[in-house]
Motif scaffolding. Structure first.
Motif: not given
Length: 107
Positions: A8-14, A16-17, A21, A74
């Motif tokens: 979830d965190d990786v998908q959210e960061s992806y 957001d970027v 950038l 994690y």
């Protein structure tokens, strides 16, 4: 935290970027980037930034720092992230019922 939390965190960061950038550079970083650009002559400065990210990622994986950070935050490793399952799930260790020490030897 778990493997699902990491995904979830990786998908959210992806998300957001995004595609663009903007990064603020300090004087030292700007000087180093300018020197690298002059010496390596990439087609665009963006190419140097992409290479730098790839090198940092590879170094972090090879040194074990990524696994350490993932295990700390994690409770998973990079291999577990790539496979999409934890070692316990891979080996079936999470399928056995937990041992009840108080009732273990009762008949």
């Amino acid at each position: 935290m778990s493997l699902d939390d990491l995904n979830d965190d990786v998908q959210e960061s992806y998300a957001d970027v995004g595609d663009e950038l903007s990064v603020a550079l300090d004087r030292e970083t700007r000087n180093e980037l300018a020197l690298l650009e002059s010496a390596l002559e990439p087609e665009a400065t963006d190419e140097l930034v992409r290479r730098a990210i790839h090198m940092l990622f590879q170094t972090t994986v090879e040194s074990g720092k990524l696994d350490f950070q993932l295990r700390s935050g994690y409770d998973v490793t990079y291999d577990e992230y790539l496979s999409g399952m934890t070692y316990d799930e891979m080996t079936g260790a999470d399928q056995y019922p937990s041992m009840d020490d108080e009732r273990r030897y009762q008949f």
